[in-house]
Design a protein around this motif. Structure first.
Motif, PDB file in Angstrom:
ATOM      1  N   ARG A  35       0.806  -1.222   0.000  1.00 48.50           N
ATOM      2  CA  ARG A  35       0.000   0.000   0.000  1.00 48.50           C
ATOM      3  C   ARG A  35       0.843   1.277   0.000  1.00 48.50           C
ATOM      4  O   ARG A  35       0.572   2.188  -0.794  1.00 48.50           O
ATOM      5  CB  ARG A  35      -0.976  -0.010   1.188  1.00 48.50           C
ATOM      6  CG  ARG A  35      -1.844   1.238   1.264  1.00 48.50           C
ATOM      7  CD  ARG A  35      -2.912   1.109   2.325  1.00 48.50           C
ATOM      8  NE  ARG A  35      -3.974   0.192   1.924  1.00 48.50           N
ATOM      9  CZ  ARG A  35      -4.991   0.523   1.140  1.00 48.50           C
ATOM     10  NH1 ARG A  35      -5.076   1.766   0.640  1.00 48.50           N
ATOM     11  NH2 ARG A  35      -5.904  -0.361   0.827  1.00 48.50           N
ATOM     12  N   PRO A  36       1.841   1.429   0.867  1.00 46.62           N
ATOM     13  CA  PRO A  36       2.591   2.694   0.815  1.00 46.62           C
ATOM     14  C   PRO A  36       3.292   2.917  -0.517  1.00 46.62           C
ATOM     15  O   PRO A  36       3.430   4.058  -0.964  1.00 46.62           O
ATOM     16  CB  PRO A  36       3.599   2.556   1.965  1.00 46.62           C
ATOM     17  CG  PRO A  36       3.632   1.111   2.299  1.00 46.62           C
ATOM     18  CD  PRO A  36       2.293   0.562   1.962  1.00 46.62           C
ATOM     19  N   ARG A  37       3.693   1.835  -1.170  1.00 48.26           N
ATOM     20  CA  ARG A  37       4.354   1.985  -2.465  1.00 48.26           C
ATOM     21  C   ARG A  37       3.346   2.416  -3.533  1.00 48.26           C
ATOM     22  O   ARG A  37       3.637   3.244  -4.401  1.00 48.26           O
ATOM     23  CB  ARG A  37       5.033   0.668  -2.852  1.00 48.26           C
ATOM     24  CG  ARG A  37       6.209   0.327  -1.937  1.00 48.26           C
ATOM     25  CD  ARG A  37       6.635  -1.117  -2.050  1.00 48.26           C
ATOM     26  NE  ARG A  37       6.971  -1.481  -3.439  1.00 48.26           N
ATOM     27  CZ  ARG A  37       7.294  -2.725  -3.792  1.00 48.26           C
ATOM     28  NH1 ARG A  37       7.299  -3.701  -2.884  1.00 48.26           N
ATOM     29  NH2 ARG A  37       7.602  -2.993  -5.049  1.00 48.26           N
ATOM     30  N   VAL A  38       2.112   1.841  -3.460  1.00 46.91           N
ATOM     31  CA  VAL A  38       1.070   2.212  -4.421  1.00 46.91           C
ATOM     32  C   VAL A  38       0.637   3.661  -4.208  1.00 46.91           C
ATOM     33  O   VAL A  38       0.474   4.441  -5.159  1.00 46.91           O
ATOM     34  CB  VAL A  38      -0.134   1.259  -4.305  1.00 46.91           C
ATOM     35  CG1 VAL A  38      -1.330   1.784  -5.090  1.00 46.91           C
ATOM     36  CG2 VAL A  38       0.251  -0.136  -4.808  1.00 46.91           C
ATOM     37  N   GLU A  39       0.469   4.064  -2.933  1.00 50.21           N
ATOM     38  CA  GLU A  39       0.034   5.424  -2.642  1.00 50.21           C
ATOM     39  C   GLU A  39       1.092   6.466  -3.006  1.00 50.21           C
ATOM     40  O   GLU A  39       0.770   7.626  -3.253  1.00 50.21           O
ATOM     41  CB  GLU A  39      -0.334   5.542  -1.160  1.00 50.21           C
ATOM     42  CG  GLU A  39      -1.596   4.762  -0.791  1.00 50.21           C
ATOM     43  CD  GLU A  39      -1.895   4.808   0.688  1.00 50.21           C
ATOM     44  OE1 GLU A  39      -0.979   5.195   1.465  1.00 50.21           O
ATOM     45  OE2 GLU A  39      -3.022   4.443   1.080  1.00 50.21           O
ATOM     46  N   ALA A  40       2.343   6.024  -3.046  1.00 48.68           N
ATOM     47  CA  ALA A  40       3.414   6.952  -3.417  1.00 48.68           C
ATOM     48  C   ALA A  40       3.524   7.142  -4.924  1.00 48.68           C
ATOM     49  O   ALA A  40       4.189   8.084  -5.376  1.00 48.68           O
ATOM     50  CB  ALA A  40       4.752   6.449  -2.856  1.00 48.68           C
ATOM     51  N   ASP A  41       2.887   6.277  -5.698  1.00 45.59           N
ATOM     52  CA  ASP A  41       2.927   6.379  -7.156  1.00 45.59           C
ATOM     53  C   ASP A  41       1.682   7.137  -7.627  1.00 45.59           C
ATOM     54  O   ASP A  41       0.553   6.756  -7.308  1.00 45.59           O
ATOM     55  CB  ASP A  41       2.975   4.984  -7.783  1.00 45.59           C
ATOM     56  CG  ASP A  41       3.022   5.026  -9.297  1.00 45.59           C
ATOM     57  OD1 ASP A  41       4.087   5.352  -9.853  1.00 45.59           O
ATOM     58  OD2 ASP A  41       1.969   4.756  -9.931  1.00 45.59           O
ATOM     59  N   ALA A  42       1.884   8.200  -8.383  1.00 46.53           N
ATOM     60  CA  ALA A  42       0.768   9.066  -8.776  1.00 46.53           C
ATOM     61  C   ALA A  42      -0.288   8.313  -9.571  1.00 46.53           C
ATOM     62  O   ALA A  42      -1.497   8.448  -9.316  1.00 46.53           O
ATOM     63  CB  ALA A  42       1.299  10.261  -9.583  1.00 46.53           C
ATOM     64  N   GLU A  43       0.126   7.514 -10.544  1.00 47.56           N
ATOM     65  CA  GLU A  43      -0.837   6.818 -11.395  1.00 47.56           C
ATOM     66  C   GLU A  43      -1.617   5.775 -10.605  1.00 47.56           C
ATOM     67  O   GLU A  43      -2.845   5.666 -10.722  1.00 47.56           O
ATOM     68  CB  GLU A  43      -0.101   6.156 -12.563  1.00 47.56           C
ATOM     69  CG  GLU A  43      -1.038   5.464 -13.550  1.00 47.56           C
ATOM     70  CD  GLU A  43      -0.292   4.876 -14.742  1.00 47.56           C
ATOM     71  OE1 GLU A  43      -0.893   4.082 -15.481  1.00 47.56           O
ATOM     72  OE2 GLU A  43       0.895   5.226 -14.924  1.00 47.56           O
ATOM     73  N   ALA A  44      -0.915   4.991  -9.766  1.00 47.07           N
ATOM     74  CA  ALA A  44      -1.593   3.962  -8.971  1.00 47.07           C
ATOM     75  C   ALA A  44      -2.515   4.588  -7.934  1.00 47.07           C
ATOM     76  O   ALA A  44      -3.624   4.104  -7.679  1.00 47.07           O
ATOM     77  CB  ALA A  44      -0.559   3.061  -8.290  1.00 47.07           C
ATOM     78  N   ASN A  45      -2.068   5.703  -7.331  1.00 42.99           N
ATOM     79  CA  ASN A  45      -2.891   6.364  -6.329  1.00 42.99           C
ATOM     80  C   ASN A  45      -4.156   6.944  -6.948  1.00 42.99           C
ATOM     81  O   ASN A  45      -5.216   7.004  -6.308  1.00 42.99           O
ATOM     82  CB  ASN A  45      -2.094   7.467  -5.638  1.00 42.99           C
ATOM     83  CG  ASN A  45      -2.747   7.910  -4.341  1.00 42.99           C
ATOM     84  OD1 ASN A  45      -3.289   7.096  -3.601  1.00 42.99           O
ATOM     85  ND2 ASN A  45      -2.701   9.200  -4.068  1.00 42.99           N
ATOM     86  N   GLU A  46      -4.073   7.379  -8.187  1.00 42.98           N
ATOM     87  CA  GLU A  46      -5.259   7.882  -8.883  1.00 42.98           C
ATOM     88  C   GLU A  46      -6.296   6.775  -9.060  1.00 42.98           C
ATOM     89  O   GLU A  46      -7.502   7.012  -8.940  1.00 42.98           O
ATOM     90  CB  GLU A  46      -4.852   8.447 -10.240  1.00 42.98           C
ATOM     91  CG  GLU A  46      -6.014   9.099 -10.995  1.00 42.98           C
ATOM     92  CD  GLU A  46      -5.567   9.725 -12.304  1.00 42.98           C
ATOM     93  OE1 GLU A  46      -6.446  10.131 -13.090  1.00 42.98           O
ATOM     94  OE2 GLU A  46      -4.343   9.794 -12.540  1.00 42.98           O
TER      95      GLU A  46
END
Length: 247
Positions: A35-46
């Motif tokens: 989760r922290p890695r996904v939330e740190a990525d702009a495209e994945a967080n979108e």
């Protein structure tokens, strides 16, 4: 194998993987690291934010009612299943739960419908076994058939007869479905198909016929007709008209 080795590498990550993370179906140790890695990525967080918005939209939707014609067909099938000669004998609650499972209702996701009517157990008594006779002369059998008198009811007791009437398809003095349809029409009552149950009764001392019509999931419309006066354009032939069931 360590927990770090099980975490999918990225970015990028697939939409399916992000959706699984959002839904909480990934192993906890994988989700905690991913989760922290996904939330740190702009495209994945979108994608995560889009999934949040989708859930909010779904929660804001009004309940989806079951169409009346579908509910009527289910009630008719359950009533037929509960009539004598059809096994196994179950309560309407149990039958509806089994029917809902067959139709795919319930479980996770949007709940489409869940309602039960009365929980009346419609019992079927097996035929009594006749003891074997002997060679001795037996008294002649009584050939006079015993006619069961109709249920005697008061107006406020009609709901108590639902279980018995659901087991019957006895038009009595009305004789035919066409005659029933004419009597219902005279009272301004519309119904498609045969009644869920119909049987002669005695309403406060007057011979009558009680028909049970579908009125939505878990509800029944009880109509009592005077066979002597009912018919098209004769509303006076409707002696009682009420709906019972789960509120």
């Amino acid at each position: 194998m360590t927990g770090m080795e099980r975490v999918p590498m990225g970015p990028p990550w697939s939409v399916d993987l992000i959706a699984d993370l959002h839904a909480g179906v990934l192993p906890p140790e994988v989700a905690a690291q991913l989760r922290p890695r996904v939330e740190a990525d702009a495209e994945a967080n979108e994608i995560l934010r889009a999934l949040d918005a989708t859930l909010e939209d779904l929660r804001a939707l009004p309940p989806i009612p079951m169409p009346d014609h579908v509910a009527a067909r289910i009630d008719a099938a359950l009533a037929a299943e509960a009539r004598p000669g059809i096994a196994p004998v179950v309560s309407l609650n149990d039958a509806r739960r089994r029917r809902n499972r067959r139709l795919g209702f319930g479980g996770a996701g949007v709940l489409v419908a869940a309602a039960a009517a009365f929980g009346i157990v419609l019992a079927v008594s097996p035929g009594a076994q006749q003891p074997a006779g002997n060679n001795a002369a037996q008294p002649p059998a009584n050939t006079t058939s015993q006619v069961t008198p109709p249920l005697a009811l008061k107006r406020d007791e009609l709901g108590t007869a639902v279980g018995e009437v659901l087991k019957a398809q006895n038009y009595g003095p009305l004789e035919t479905p066409d005659r029933l349809a004419g009597c219902l029409k005279g009272g301004g009552i519309t119904s498609s198909g045969n009644p869920l149950g119909i049987s002669p009764i005695n309403l406060e001392g007057k011979d009558a016929v009680m028909a049970i019509l579908p009125a939505g999931l878990g509800k029944y419309r009880l109509v009592v007709l005077d066979p002597d006066t009912c018919g098209p354009d004769k509303p006076q032939g409707v002696l009682a008209d009420t709906t019972v069931g789960q509120r």
